[in-house]
Design a protein around this motif. Structure first.
Motif, PDB file in Angstrom:
ATOM      1  N   ARG A  48       1.038  -1.180   0.005  1.00  0.00           N
ATOM      2  CA  ARG A  48      -0.003  -0.145  -0.042  1.00  0.00           C
ATOM      3  C   ARG A  48       0.845   1.204  -0.120  1.00  0.00           C
ATOM      4  O   ARG A  48       0.505   2.364  -0.481  1.00  0.00           O
ATOM      5  N   TRP A  49       2.053   1.289   0.576  1.00  0.00           N
ATOM      6  CA  TRP A  49       2.682   2.347   0.979  1.00  0.00           C
ATOM      7  C   TRP A  49       4.352   1.934   0.355  1.00  0.00           C
ATOM      8  O   TRP A  49       5.006   1.621   1.523  1.00  0.00           O
ATOM      9  N   PRO A  50       4.592   1.977  -0.705  1.00  0.00           N
ATOM     10  CA  PRO A  50       6.044   1.565  -1.128  1.00  0.00           C
ATOM     11  C   PRO A  50       7.047   2.124  -0.330  1.00  0.00           C
ATOM     12  O   PRO A  50       8.252   1.712  -0.278  1.00  0.00           O
ATOM     13  N   GLY A  51       6.808   3.513  -0.077  1.00  0.00           N
ATOM     14  CA  GLY A  51       7.788   4.402   0.795  1.00  0.00           C
ATOM     15  C   GLY A  51       8.500   3.736   2.068  1.00  0.00           C
ATOM     16  O   GLY A  51       9.254   3.790   2.610  1.00  0.00           O
ATOM     17  N   THR A  52       7.421   2.761   2.691  1.00  0.00           N
ATOM     18  CA  THR A  52       7.949   1.959   3.976  1.00  0.00           C
ATOM     19  C   THR A  52       8.900   1.140   3.539  1.00  0.00           C
ATOM     20  O   THR A  52       9.601   0.673   4.500  1.00  0.00           O
ATOM     21  N   ILE A  53       9.133   0.524   2.523  1.00  0.00           N
ATOM     22  CA  ILE A  53      10.106  -0.389   2.174  1.00  0.00           C
ATOM     23  C   ILE A  53      11.648   0.069   2.536  1.00  0.00           C
ATOM     24  O   ILE A  53      12.495  -0.540   3.191  1.00  0.00           O
ATOM     25  N   ARG A  54      11.855   1.393   2.462  1.00  0.00           N
ATOM     26  CA  ARG A  54      13.252   1.782   2.971  1.00  0.00           C
ATOM     27  C   ARG A  54      13.325   2.015   4.316  1.00  0.00           C
ATOM     28  O   ARG A  54      14.563   1.664   4.758  1.00  0.00           O
ATOM     29  N   VAL A  55      12.225   1.914   4.759  1.00  0.00           N
ATOM     30  CA  VAL A  55      12.394   2.032   6.414  1.00  0.00           C
ATOM     31  C   VAL A  55      12.730   0.362   6.908  1.00  0.00           C
ATOM     32  O   VAL A  55      13.820   0.234   7.615  1.00  0.00           O
ATOM     33  N   PHE A  56      12.227  -0.407   6.374  1.00  0.00           N
ATOM     34  CA  PHE A  56      12.180  -1.883   6.426  1.00  0.00           C
ATOM     35  C   PHE A  56      13.925  -2.199   6.372  1.00  0.00           C
ATOM     36  O   PHE A  56      14.744  -2.937   7.020  1.00  0.00           O
ATOM     37  N   ILE A  57      14.417  -1.698   5.067  1.00  0.00           N
ATOM     38  CA  ILE A  57      15.824  -1.976   4.560  1.00  0.00           C
ATOM     39  C   ILE A  57      16.834  -1.085   5.687  1.00  0.00           C
ATOM     40  O   ILE A  57      17.809  -1.770   5.924  1.00  0.00           O
ATOM     41  N   ALA A  58      16.370   0.160   5.898  1.00  0.00           N
ATOM     42  CA  ALA A  58      17.299   0.809   6.751  1.00  0.00           C
ATOM     43  C   ALA A  58      17.531   0.009   8.077  1.00  0.00           C
ATOM     44  O   ALA A  58      18.656   0.245   8.760  1.00  0.00           O
ATOM     45  N   LEU A  59      16.608  -0.326   8.552  1.00  0.00           N
ATOM     46  CA  LEU A  59      16.664  -1.072  10.004  1.00  0.00           C
ATOM     47  C   LEU A  59      17.180  -2.397   9.897  1.00  0.00           C
ATOM     48  O   LEU A  59      17.130  -3.139  10.743  1.00  0.00           O
ATOM     49  N   ASP A  60      17.603  -2.838   8.644  1.00  0.00           N
ATOM     50  CA  ASP A  60      18.230  -4.147   8.422  1.00  0.00           C
ATOM     51  C   ASP A  60      17.096  -5.165   8.761  1.00  0.00           C
ATOM     52  O   ASP A  60      17.438  -6.354   9.183  1.00  0.00           O
ATOM     53  N   MET A  61      15.879  -5.201   8.360  1.00  0.00           N
ATOM     54  CA  MET A  61      14.882  -6.009   8.456  1.00  0.00           C
ATOM     55  C   MET A  61      14.548  -6.850   6.994  1.00  0.00           C
ATOM     56  O   MET A  61      15.083  -5.868   6.070  1.00  0.00           O
ATOM     57  N   HIS A  62      14.569  -7.985   7.024  1.00  0.00           N
ATOM     58  CA  HIS A  62      14.602  -8.803   5.863  1.00  0.00           C
ATOM     59  C   HIS A  62      13.073  -8.896   5.394  1.00  0.00           C
ATOM     60  O   HIS A  62      12.803 -10.103   4.656  1.00  0.00           O
ATOM     61  N   CYS A  63      12.255  -8.103   5.742  1.00  0.00           N
ATOM     62  CA  CYS A  63      11.009  -8.341   5.510  1.00  0.00           C
ATOM     63  C   CYS A  63      10.371  -8.056   3.852  1.00  0.00           C
ATOM     64  O   CYS A  63       9.656  -8.667   3.326  1.00  0.00           O
ATOM     65  N   VAL A  64      11.224  -7.363   3.132  1.00  0.00           N
ATOM     66  CA  VAL A  64      11.035  -7.358   1.781  1.00  0.00           C
ATOM     67  C   VAL A  64      11.306  -8.714   0.894  1.00  0.00           C
ATOM     68  O   VAL A  64      12.249  -9.234   1.071  1.00  0.00           O
ATOM     69  N   GLY A  65      10.148  -9.170   0.530  1.00  0.00           N
ATOM     70  CA  GLY A  65      10.510 -10.483  -0.275  1.00  0.00           C
ATOM     71  C   GLY A  65      10.269 -11.807   0.719  1.00  0.00           C
ATOM     72  O   GLY A  65      10.257 -12.775   0.175  1.00  0.00           O
ATOM     73  N   CYS A  66      10.106 -11.480   2.146  1.00  0.00           N
ATOM     74  CA  CYS A  66      10.079 -12.661   3.079  1.00  0.00           C
ATOM     75  C   CYS A  66       8.745 -13.309   2.958  1.00  0.00           C
ATOM     76  O   CYS A  66       7.775 -12.486   2.875  1.00  0.00           O
ATOM     77  N   PRO A  67       8.652 -14.463   2.880  1.00  0.00           N
ATOM     78  CA  PRO A  67       7.426 -15.175   2.691  1.00  0.00           C
ATOM     79  C   PRO A  67       6.507 -15.148   3.927  1.00  0.00           C
ATOM     80  O   PRO A  67       5.416 -15.511   4.019  1.00  0.00           O
TER      81      PRO A  67
END
Length: 99
Positions: A48-67
């Motif tokens: 819904r909010w693609p701008g949030t992806i950078r937050v997950f990446i910056a916090l070293d969370m591996h949520c992007v693409g995680c099942p």
């Protein structure tokens, strides 16, 4: 093709606006927004909010693409990554433009 997808996606995001917010007093609006986001799976938040992806990446969370992201809420993701949930919520709300 990718431009067409981007345009359709941008239009879909505008359609996801919360009309109830305009009916609430200013002091009540942040609670409504937090409540609507805290129950969403992480994958849906990123969709819904693609701008949030950078937050997950910056916090070293591996949520992007995680099942598992289709199941985890923000609170669960924060716990899994040993992060302060309040800080994660604040960063996500800021990235959505709803803070």
């Amino acid at each position: 093709m990718s431009r067409t997808i981007a345009v359709v996606f941008a239009l879909a995001q505008r359609a996801c606006a919360l009309p109830a917010l305009s009916l609430l007093a200013e002091s009540e609006a942040p609670n409504m927004v937090t409540h609507s986001i805290d129950n969403l799976p992480v994958a849906e938040i990123m969709a819904r909010w693609p701008g949030t992806i950078r937050v997950f990446i910056a916090l070293d969370m591996h949520c992007v693409g995680c099942p598992i992201s289709i199941f985890h809420t923000l609170a669960e993701a924060a716990a899994e990554h040993q992060l302060d949930a309040k800080l994660l919520f604040a960063a996500i709300l800021e990235a959505t433009g709803r803070l």
